[in-house]
Write a protein that holds these residues in place. Structure first.
Motif, PDB file in Angstrom:
ATOM      1  N   PRO A 141       0.814  -1.226   0.000  1.00 23.35           N
ATOM      2  CA  PRO A 141       0.000   0.000   0.000  1.00 23.35           C
ATOM      3  C   PRO A 141       0.851   1.281   0.000  1.00 23.35           C
ATOM      4  CG  PRO A 141      -0.837  -1.583   1.603  1.00 23.35           C
ATOM      5  CD  PRO A 141       0.418  -2.180   1.042  1.00 23.35           C
ATOM      6  N   GLU A 142       1.991   1.248   0.697  1.00 23.39           N
ATOM      7  CA  GLU A 142       2.790   2.475   0.793  1.00 23.39           C
ATOM      8  C   GLU A 142       3.446   2.882  -0.535  1.00 23.39           C
ATOM      9  OE1 GLU A 142       3.437  -0.467   2.159  1.00 23.39           O
ATOM     10  OE2 GLU A 142       5.577  -0.808   2.515  1.00 23.39           O
ATOM     11  N   PHE A 143       3.472   1.986  -1.524  1.00 16.79           N
ATOM     12  CA  PHE A 143       4.028   2.343  -2.832  1.00 16.79           C
ATOM     13  C   PHE A 143       2.943   2.511  -3.901  1.00 16.79           C
ATOM     14  CE2 PHE A 143       7.641  -0.002  -0.869  1.00 16.79           C
ATOM     15  CZ  PHE A 143       8.598   1.012  -0.941  1.00 16.79           C
ATOM     16  N   ARG A 144       1.729   2.138  -3.576  1.00 15.51           N
ATOM     17  CA  ARG A 144       0.674   2.098  -4.582  1.00 15.51           C
ATOM     18  C   ARG A 144       0.425   3.450  -5.247  1.00 15.51           C
ATOM     19  NH1 ARG A 144      -2.777   2.860  -7.694  1.00 15.51           N
ATOM     20  NH2 ARG A 144      -4.471   1.469  -8.387  1.00 15.51           N
ATOM     21  N   HIS A 145       0.769   4.540  -4.524  1.00 16.48           N
ATOM     22  CA  HIS A 145       0.496   5.872  -5.102  1.00 16.48           C
ATOM     23  C   HIS A 145       1.271   6.114  -6.402  1.00 16.48           C
ATOM     24  CE1 HIS A 145       4.394   7.667  -3.829  1.00 16.48           C
ATOM     25  NE2 HIS A 145       4.321   6.748  -2.880  1.00 16.48           N
ATOM     26  N   TYR A 146       2.327   5.341  -6.621  1.00 19.99           N
ATOM     27  CA  TYR A 146       3.071   5.507  -7.886  1.00 19.99           C
ATOM     28  C   TYR A 146       2.231   5.120  -9.096  1.00 19.99           C
ATOM     29  CZ  TYR A 146       7.378   6.221  -5.203  1.00 19.99           C
ATOM     30  OH  TYR A 146       8.339   6.717  -4.362  1.00 19.99           O
ATOM     31  N   LEU A 147       1.164   4.377  -8.853  1.00 19.69           N
ATOM     32  CA  LEU A 147       0.255   4.012  -9.956  1.00 19.69           C
ATOM     33  C   LEU A 147      -0.986   4.902  -9.986  1.00 19.69           C
ATOM     34  CD1 LEU A 147       0.341   0.075 -10.018  1.00 19.69           C
ATOM     35  CD2 LEU A 147       1.464   1.666 -11.584  1.00 19.69           C
ATOM     36  N   ASN A 148      -1.008   5.962  -9.210  1.00 16.57           N
ATOM     37  CA  ASN A 148      -2.176   6.847  -9.234  1.00 16.57           C
ATOM     38  C   ASN A 148      -2.479   7.285 -10.665  1.00 16.57           C
ATOM     39  OD1 ASN A 148      -2.603   6.671  -6.533  1.00 16.57           O
ATOM     40  ND2 ASN A 148      -1.900   8.761  -6.021  1.00 16.57           N
ATOM     41  N   GLY A 149      -3.727   7.170 -11.016  1.00 14.92           N
ATOM     42  CA  GLY A 149      -4.133   7.542 -12.374  1.00 14.92           C
ATOM     43  C   GLY A 149      -4.154   6.357 -13.324  1.00 14.92           C
ATOM     44  N   ILE A 150      -3.775   5.200 -12.823  1.00 16.70           N
ATOM     45  CA  ILE A 150      -3.666   4.019 -13.700  1.00 16.70           C
ATOM     46  C   ILE A 150      -5.002   3.666 -14.334  1.00 16.70           C
ATOM     47  CG2 ILE A 150      -4.107   2.196 -11.958  1.00 16.70           C
ATOM     48  CD1 ILE A 150      -1.267   2.182 -14.594  1.00 16.70           C
ATOM     49  N   GLU A 151      -6.099   4.038 -13.656  1.00 15.55           N
ATOM     50  CA  GLU A 151      -7.433   3.735 -14.211  1.00 15.55           C
ATOM     51  C   GLU A 151      -7.677   4.515 -15.513  1.00 15.55           C
ATOM     52  OE1 GLU A 151      -6.743   5.253 -11.461  1.00 15.55           O
ATOM     53  OE2 GLU A 151      -7.634   7.261 -11.540  1.00 15.55           O
ATOM     54  N   ARG A 152      -6.822   5.493 -15.790  1.00 15.40           N
ATOM     55  CA  ARG A 152      -7.030   6.314 -16.985  1.00 15.40           C
ATOM     56  C   ARG A 152      -6.156   5.899 -18.154  1.00 15.40           C
ATOM     57  NH1 ARG A 152      -6.270  12.277 -15.088  1.00 15.40           N
ATOM     58  NH2 ARG A 152      -7.263  12.683 -17.105  1.00 15.40           N
ATOM     59  N   VAL A 153      -5.282   4.920 -17.967  1.00 11.10           N
ATOM     60  CA  VAL A 153      -4.398   4.533 -19.071  1.00 11.10           C
ATOM     61  C   VAL A 153      -4.989   3.361 -19.849  1.00 11.10           C
ATOM     62  CG1 VAL A 153      -2.454   5.271 -17.613  1.00 11.10           C
ATOM     63  CG2 VAL A 153      -2.876   2.814 -17.948  1.00 11.10           C
ATOM     64  N   ASP A 154      -4.342   3.070 -20.982  1.00 13.28           N
ATOM     65  CA  ASP A 154      -4.853   2.022 -21.863  1.00 13.28           C
ATOM     66  C   ASP A 154      -4.222   0.669 -21.588  1.00 13.28           C
ATOM     67  OD1 ASP A 154      -6.495   3.634 -23.986  1.00 13.28           O
ATOM     68  OD2 ASP A 154      -4.708   4.802 -23.545  1.00 13.28           O
ATOM     69  N   SER A 155      -2.972   0.683 -21.150  1.00 14.90           N
ATOM     70  CA  SER A 155      -2.291  -0.595 -20.923  1.00 14.90           C
ATOM     71  C   SER A 155      -1.158  -0.410 -19.917  1.00 14.90           C
ATOM     72  CB  SER A 155      -1.753  -1.155 -22.247  1.00 14.90           C
ATOM     73  OG  SER A 155      -0.984  -0.190 -22.945  1.00 14.90           O
ATOM     74  N   LEU A 156      -0.797  -1.510 -19.289  1.00  7.04           N
ATOM     75  CA  LEU A 156       0.189  -1.497 -18.216  1.00  7.04           C
ATOM     76  C   LEU A 156       0.976  -2.801 -18.282  1.00  7.04           C
ATOM     77  CD1 LEU A 156       1.329  -0.780 -15.291  1.00  7.04           C
ATOM     78  CD2 LEU A 156      -0.699  -1.952 -14.402  1.00  7.04           C
ATOM     79  N   SER A 157       2.306  -2.694 -18.173  1.00 11.04           N
ATOM     80  CA  SER A 157       3.089  -3.930 -18.095  1.00 11.04           C
ATOM     81  C   SER A 157       4.030  -3.894 -16.907  1.00 11.04           C
ATOM     82  CB  SER A 157       3.860  -4.172 -19.396  1.00 11.04           C
ATOM     83  OG  SER A 157       4.757  -3.128 -19.668  1.00 11.04           O
ATOM     84  N   LEU A 158       4.328  -5.064 -16.385  1.00  7.63           N
ATOM     85  CA  LEU A 158       5.096  -5.226 -15.158  1.00  7.63           C
ATOM     86  C   LEU A 158       5.776  -6.599 -15.244  1.00  7.63           C
ATOM     87  CD1 LEU A 158       3.287  -4.947 -11.692  1.00  7.63           C
ATOM     88  CD2 LEU A 158       4.801  -6.826 -12.223  1.00  7.63           C
ATOM     89  N   SER A 159       7.049  -6.645 -14.881  1.00  9.00           N
ATOM     90  CA  SER A 159       7.800  -7.899 -15.043  1.00  9.00           C
ATOM     91  C   SER A 159       8.104  -8.553 -13.703  1.00  9.00           C
ATOM     92  CB  SER A 159       9.104  -7.631 -15.795  1.00  9.00           C
ATOM     93  OG  SER A 159       8.833  -7.189 -17.095  1.00  9.00           O
ATOM     94  N   PRO A 160       7.308  -9.551 -13.323  1.00  8.65           N
ATOM     95  CA  PRO A 160       7.595 -10.259 -12.072  1.00  8.65           C
ATOM     96  C   PRO A 160       8.979 -10.905 -12.043  1.00  8.65           C
ATOM     97  CG  PRO A 160       5.359 -10.688 -12.759  1.00  8.65           C
ATOM     98  CD  PRO A 160       6.027  -9.964 -13.892  1.00  8.65           C
ATOM     99  N   HIS A 161       9.605 -11.112 -13.216  1.00  8.30           N
ATOM    100  CA  HIS A 161      10.961 -11.661 -13.158  1.00  8.30           C
ATOM    101  C   HIS A 161      11.941 -10.647 -12.567  1.00  8.30           C
ATOM    102  CE1 HIS A 161      11.193 -10.390 -17.652  1.00  8.30           C
ATOM    103  NE2 HIS A 161      11.989  -9.570 -17.027  1.00  8.30           N
TER     104      HIS A 161
END
Lengths: 496, 496
Positions: A294-314
Motif C-alpha cells: 500500500p505504501e508504494f501504490r500511489h506511484y500508480l495513481n491515475g492508472i485507471e485512466r491509461v490504456d495498458s500497463l506492463s510489469l515484469s515479475p521476473h
C-alpha cells in the motif's frame, strides 16, 4: 519411438528419450547439481574473468555422433560454463536490476516444461489459458487495479516474455486503430512519445512497428523533476505536433525508469493524453511490483485512466525469466490487430468467440503454460510475504543509502524510490568535471574486477553515476555491508 | 532477504525463498510428481472434457494472504489442472505437429532456469552467448549448411522463441535495408511473398512490420505441385509488381508447410529472387529437423542461396518449447535494424564491436540461457540417435499411410514427405462433395471425443482433410495401430 532396425551400437539408451524412470533418475541428479550450485554461489566471482571467444576454443567443432554420459556434461558445466557465467543470482549481484528467483517459481517452471503444452488457442490447452486468466486477475487485484483491466471486469491480461513485446503489441494495436480511422497513409504522420529516460526498447519497438524515426519523441527530463517526464512539456510536444499536421498516437510512461527509477506522473500525463486521444502505456517493469505494498501504490495513481500497463515479475516478484504481465483495457483492439485464423487452428469454440485465444494477444503463435510459475509464487508465499520481500529489499537499499550519506567523499545523485541507489564520488571544486567521471569509472572498474560485487553505471542529465541495485534473492544485510566496505576500499585506492 | 521486523505470523518459512536445502527438498518432490505424470500420461484423455470457464469457478477470486503448503498445490494440479489439459506429450497426440521432449532437454531447461542469467549482451553472460554461438554452429553442421551461415564462417545463428519472431526480425532487416536505399517513403511500395500454404504468422509479421496489407501476396498453389509454391508463378507476381511500380522485398518459402508438409523448391525460387533482389527466408520449422538425415537433406537444396533460415527443434528435435533456431548470412543487417545502445548497458567490449550482443539479434532486450537445452540434447543423444529418432517417426507415419491405403473407404490426399499423413474418407460419386466433408468432420469429432487419440484437420485446395501427425515423443507403433483401429470404428459409425 517406434520399432526400427537400428544398428544396436548406434542406438544405446535411446529407445525412449522420455523414459519416466530414466527421467526420474537424471532429473534428481540435476536437482542436486543445482542445489549445490545455489549453496556455493557466493564463492564464485560475480563477473567472470574470461575473454571473448574463450568457450569456442574449449569445445569440439561439431556435436558428437554418439551419446555422451551425463556425468561428462556435468563436468563440462563445472569446468567450462560456470567460470564463464555472470552469476545473476549471486547475493553479490547489484548491477542493472536483479532477476529474482524462488523455489516456488522453479517448481512452476518445471511443471510448465513438463506439460509442454502449446496453448495458442483455448482448445489446445484449456487449463493453460484459464489459469493465466485467473492469475492475471489475481495480480491485478494485488495491485489494486480497476476491474477495467480484469477479465472479471471488462479488460484482461496476458503474460508476455518481455517488456519489449508488451510495448510492441500495444503500439501495434494503437497504430492499427489509428489506421482504421485515418487510412493507411496516416502511418507516416503518427507520433510516439517517451522521455529521455524511457527504456531503449521503446524506440526499438517503435521502429519495428514502422513509426517514422523522426516521429519518435524523446522528451528531455531534468534533475528538478527527479528525471520524471513533465506533463507540461509533453503537452507542448503534442501541441506542436498537431500544429505541424502530425497525429499524436502513443505515450510510453515509466514507473521506475531503468537509470534511476524515476516515476512519471501517470495521472497528470493522462490529462494531456486524453486531450489528444493518445494511447498511454505504463511500463512498470521494475517499479510496478512494489505497488503490491500500500505504501508504494500511489506511484500508480491515475492508472485507471491509461490504456495498458506492463510489469515484469521476473524483476522483483521472484518468478525467474521470462515473465512480463500485460494488462489492457480493450482486449478487442489487441485481438483485431493480432488475430489470425488459419483453417488448421479453427474449432467451434474459437469460431464462436466464446473463449480467449492467447495467440491473438501476442506476436507468436505457440506459447507455453506460462502462468504456472506465477501461480506457484503467489500461493507458496502469499501476498503478505511478497510484500515483506519488497520491503526487505527497500530497507537494505535504505541502509546502503545511509552508508553513502555517512561518507563525505560520496553523494546520492538521484532520489531513491525503490531499492536502487544512484551515487558517485563527489566532484571537487578543484578539479575538472571530467576528472570526477574518470574517478567514478575507475572505482566501478576497481570494484567489479574484484569479483566480490558487481555494480553498473548510467549517465543521466550528463552526469556519470554508479547504480547499486539491491534485490538479488539471496542478498542479505551482510552482503550489502561487505559491498560498501569494498566500495570504500576502492575509493581509497582510486582517490590515492 | 535482509533483516526486517516482520510479524512472525506473516513471515513463516520466508526468510530465504531460494534456500538451497528447501529448494533441494521441494524440487525432488516435483521431479517425482512429473515422472509419475509421464508414467500415467497414457491414461489421461488427450483432449480434456472441460467447458470454457471451468477453472475460474473452482479457484479463489484472489491470491492467498498467507502461504499454502506445496502438497495442497500438488492436489490442485491433479484435481483442477490436469483434467483441463490437452496432453501434448501423450503418445496418443497426433494433432497439429507434435511438440517433442526429452530428458536431456528437460535437464537443460532446469539448468537454464537455475542460472537465471539475462544475456542481453556478451558481458552480462559470456558463457550464455558463447555456448549459443557454438550450438548454432553445431546444428548448422548437422544440417550441412554452408559456412556462410556459421560463426566459424561469415554468418551466424541465434535462438528465437518462435518462427513468428524469426520471420519478423528478418523481415525488419530486409525492410530497413530497402528503406536505406530507397528512402523511408518506400515502405508503402514494398511487397512480400508467400504461398497460400505459408503459415499465417507470415501475414501477421508482415502487418506488424508495417507492410501495407494489399502488398502481402499469397500466391496460390495447386495439387499438381503437391501444394508447393511455383517458381514460375512467383516470377509472374514479382514481374507484375515491378511493372506496377512496387518493390519486391521478401519471400517466405516453406520446407514442410503446416497443412500438408509441402516443400517449396528453394533452389528454383532463388533463381527468381536473385533476379529481383528479394530476401529469401526459409521457414523449415517442422521439416528442417529431418534434414539432419542425408536422405532428407535434398529438401534444403539451394539453401546456400537464401538469406535466412529458421527451424524449430521444439517441433522435432526433442527440445521442449520454446526453441526456434534462426541463421542469417549477414548478421550486420539484423544488428543494424535491431541494435540499441543505452548508456546503462554499455561496456568496453560491446563498444569495440569485439563481441556478439544477442539483444541486437532479437525483439526484446533480456534473454535466457537458451542454448543449454539444445546442447544437452545434442550431446546426450548424439547425431546418430537423433537421426534414428527422425527415421523412426517417419517409419511409423509410413505404417499409418499403409493402413489408410489398405482400406478402400479412405484415400491419401497429399504426398507424405515426413511424418504427417493427410487423408480422408473418400468421396462417393453418388453424394455431394459437401457430404464427404461432413462425413470427415463427423469422423474427426467422433475420434477426438473418445479421448484415446487427438487428430486435427485442414482445408487445402478447397478440400477438407484429416491430419495424422506422428512424432509425439512417447508414441510407439502400438499407439498408431490403436489410433487406426479407432479411426476405422469411427468410420463404421459415421458411415452407418
Amino acid at each position: 519411438m517406434g520399432s526400427l532396425d537400428l544398428d544396436p551400437a548406434e542406438s544405446i539408451d535411446f529407445s525412449n528419450p522420455l523414459n519416466p524412470e530414466e527421467f526420474r533418475k537424471q532429473a534428481h541428479q540435476m536437482v542436486d547439481f543445482i542445489a549445490d550450485y545455489y549453496t556455493k554461489i557466493e564463492s564464485f566471482p560475480v563477473l567472470p574473468q574470461v575473454q571473448p571467444g574463450y568457450l569456442r576454443t574449449r569445445l569440439p567443432h561439431s556435436p558428437p555422433h554418439r551419446p555422451e554420459p551425463l556425468q561428462e556434461i556435468f563436468n563440462d558445466i563445472t569446468t567450462h560454463i560456470i567460470p564463464g557465467m555472470t552469476h545473476w543470482l549471486s547475493p553479490n549481484f547489484f548491477a542493472f536490476f536483479p532477476a529474482t528467483a524462488s523455489t516456488a517459481a522453479f517448481l512452476g517452471e518445471m511443471l510448465c516444461t513438463c506439460f509442454n503444452s502449446v496453448g495458442f488457442n483455448w482448445l489446445a490447452s484449456p487449463a493453460a489459458t484459464e489459469l493465466e486468466m485467473v492469475v492475471m486477475d489475481w495480480l491485478a487485484s494485488m495491485l489494486n487495479l480497476p476491474n477495467t483491466f480484469m477479465f472479471s471486469g471488462t479488460g484482461g491480461g496476458v503474460i508476455q516474455n518481455t517488456t519489449s513485446e508488451s510495448i510492441l503489441v500495444t503500439l501495434i494495436a494503437a497504430r492499427d486503430k489509428a489506421m482504421q480511422l485515418l487510412g493507411p497513409d496516416c502511418v507516416k504522420r503518427l507520433v510516439v512519445y517517451g522521455s529521455d529516460q524511457t527504456h531503449s526498447t521503446f524506440t526499438k519497438a517503435s521502429k519495428l512497428a514502422g513509426i517514422h524515426p523522426p516521429n519518435i519523441r524523446s522528451i528531455p527530463t531534468t534533475d528538478d523533476s527527479g528525471f520524471a517526464l513533465s506533463p507540461a512539456l509533453f503537452r507542448k510536444f503534442a501541441e506542436a505536433d498537431v500544429a505541424a499536421g502530425l497525429v499524436p498516437l502513443y505515450l510510453c510512461a515509466t514507473v521506475g525508469t531503468t537509470s534511476t527509477t524515476a516515476v512519471d506522473p501517470v495521472d497528470l500525463l493522462a490529462d494531456v493524453a486524453s486531450d489528444y486521444n493518445i494511447w498511454i502505456h505504463v511500463d512498470a517493469a521494475y517499479g510496478g511490483s512494489a505497488c503490491i505494498c500500500p505504501e508504494f501504490r500511489h506511484y500508480l495513481n491515475g492508472i485507471e485512466r491509461v490504456d495498458s500497463l506492463s510489469l515484469s515479475p521476473h524483476k522483483w516478484l521472484l518468478s525467474y525469466l521470462d515473465c512480463c504481465c500485460l494488462w489492457v483495457k480493450r482486449p478487442h483492439l489487441l485481438v483485431s490487430a493480432l488475430s489470425t485464423n488459419p483453417e488448421y487452428l479453427r474449432n467451434r469454440l474459437s469460431d464462436s468467440n466464446s473463449v480467449v485465444d492467447y495467440k491473438d494477444w501476442q506476436i507468436g503463435t505457440g506459447r507455453r503454460f506460462k502462468s504456472l510459475r506465477l501461480w506457484l509464487v503467489l500461493r507458496s508465499y502469499g501476498t503478505a510475504n511478497l510484500q515483506s520481500h519488497i520491503r526487505s529489499d527497500v530497507q537494505m537499499a535504505k541502509m546502503f543509502e545511509g552508508f553513502v550519506n555517512s561518507d563525505p567523499r560520496f553523494e546520492i545523485v538521484a532520489p531513491r524510490r525503490f531499492a536502487l541507489v544512484c551515487f558517485r564520488i563527489k566532484p571537487n571544486s578543484l578539479v575538472e568535471p571530467s576528472y570526477t567521471e574518470s574517478l567514478n569509472r575507475a572505482l566501478l572498474e576497481w570494484v567489479n574486477s574484484r569479483g566480490n560485487a558487481y555494480m553498473s553505471h548510467t549517465v543521466v542529465g550528463g552526469m556519470y553515476m554508479l547504480r547499486f541495485a539491491v534485490g538479488a534473492t539471496l542478498t542479505e544485510d551482510r552482503h550489502v555491508v561487505a559491498a560498501w566496505k569494498l566500495i570504500k576500499e576502492g575509493a581509497d585506492a582510486c582517490i590515492a
